[in-house]
Write a protein that holds these residues in place. Structure first.
Motif, PDB file in Angstrom:
ATOM      1  N   UNK A 105       0.822  -1.208   0.000  1.00  0.00           N
ATOM      2  CA  UNK A 105       0.000   0.000   0.000  1.00  0.00           C
ATOM      3  C   UNK A 105       0.860   1.264   0.000  1.00  0.00           C
ATOM      4  N   UNK A 106       2.019   1.186   0.645  1.00  0.00           N
ATOM      5  CA  UNK A 106       2.931   2.329   0.657  1.00  0.00           C
ATOM      6  C   UNK A 106       3.577   2.473  -0.723  1.00  0.00           C
ATOM      7  N   UNK A 107       3.982   1.340  -1.309  1.00  0.00           N
ATOM      8  CA  UNK A 107       4.628   1.363  -2.628  1.00  0.00           C
ATOM      9  C   UNK A 107       3.675   1.834  -3.720  1.00  0.00           C
ATOM     10  N   UNK A 108       2.379   1.689  -3.491  1.00  0.00           N
ATOM     11  CA  UNK A 108       1.394   2.184  -4.460  1.00  0.00           C
ATOM     12  C   UNK A 108       1.528   3.695  -4.623  1.00  0.00           C
ATOM     13  N   UNK A 109       1.851   4.383  -3.532  1.00  0.00           N
ATOM     14  CA  UNK A 109       2.024   5.833  -3.581  1.00  0.00           C
ATOM     15  C   UNK A 109       3.476   6.243  -3.791  1.00  0.00           C
ATOM     16  N   UNK A 110       4.397   5.367  -3.404  1.00  0.00           N
ATOM     17  CA  UNK A 110       5.819   5.674  -3.541  1.00  0.00           C
ATOM     18  C   UNK A 110       6.530   4.518  -4.252  1.00  0.00           C
TER      19      UNK A 110
END
Length: 239
Positions: A181-186
């Motif tokens: 979920x973090x990698x989706x934005x970063x």
């Protein structure tokens, strides 16, 4: 009147617990092995296909898994593609133990105060700190076994990774990502990870799919290196 010798009926609560346990096994198998067909799940779990379908129906209703058309890499065979079941974001959340909101807030603060390059530097530093164990595992393996060694090392860190043969190379598949979920934005997190894979394996690698972008599994293509191809050839041809 109950027949003599008839086993007493199991309490409803006990049956429900058993159903939940089996349902969790189905979901966990999809997490560990990636999007799966009914037949594959039945074989892995030792269940009938009818039982697997029943549990999948419940998991779909709970938004834990979702059916989709099976993705085919390479030449497509004749016939209708098999339906596979993949974990949804909700299903992955049940396995995630990371603090996504806190991580996103921290990266957003870094980006706002120090810029995008600082986020990329953080991503590289983070994966470097994990990579020492991966490096030891890869360097201890024969060239042709390094993708498998990396997959096992990644699995220790919760990535449920596997390696499989592909045309003129291999595919490294990560069936779970603790920071999806973090990698989706970063996406810098995925980019740094790809870079470290390339360095560890000593060859250019290519990301074909990522969970962060909505795919069922993170897939990295690893071409055969000259050394591994030579070792493979030497193993097949007698001296």
């Amino acid at each position: 009147m109950k027949n003599v010798g008839e086993a007493p009926a199991a309490p409803a609560e006990e049956l429900a617990t058993g159903e939940r346990s089996t349902r969790n096994r189905v979901a966990r198998s999809i997490l560990d092995h990636g999007p799966s067909t009914v037949a594959e799940l039945a074989k892995r779990l030792g269940l009938t296909q009818a039982a697997v379908r029943r549990h999948l129906d419940a998991l779909v209703a709970d938004d834990v898994v979702a059916p989709r058309e099976q993705r085919v890499y390479g030449a497509r065979t004749r016939g209708r593609p098999a339906k596979v079941f993949a974990l949804t974001d909700c299903g992955r959340d049940a396995f995630d133990q990371s603090y996504d909101a806190l991580a996103v807030d921290a990266l957003r603060w870094i980006e706002r105060t120090a810029g995008e390059e600082a986020v990329a530097a953080f991503a590289r530093d983070r994966i470097e700190s994990q990579a020492e164990a991966y490096r030891e595992a890869v360097e201890a393996a024969a060239p042709e076994d390094r993708a498998e060694a990396l997959a096992k090392a990644l699995s220790v860190d919760g990535y449920a990774a596997t390696a499989r043969n592909a045309p003129v190379g291999q595919q490294l598949c990560q069936h779970h990502c603790p920071v999806a979920h973090v990698a989706e934005q970063y996406p810098q997190l995925c980019e740094a990870e790809t870079e470290i894979f390339s360095r560890l394996l000593g060859t250019h690698v290519q990301r074909l799919a990522t969970i962060a972008h909505g795919d069922g599994v993170c897939t990295t293509y690893i071409p055969h290196t000259t050394s591994s191809a030579s070792a493979s050839t030497a193993g097949r041809n007698p001296a």
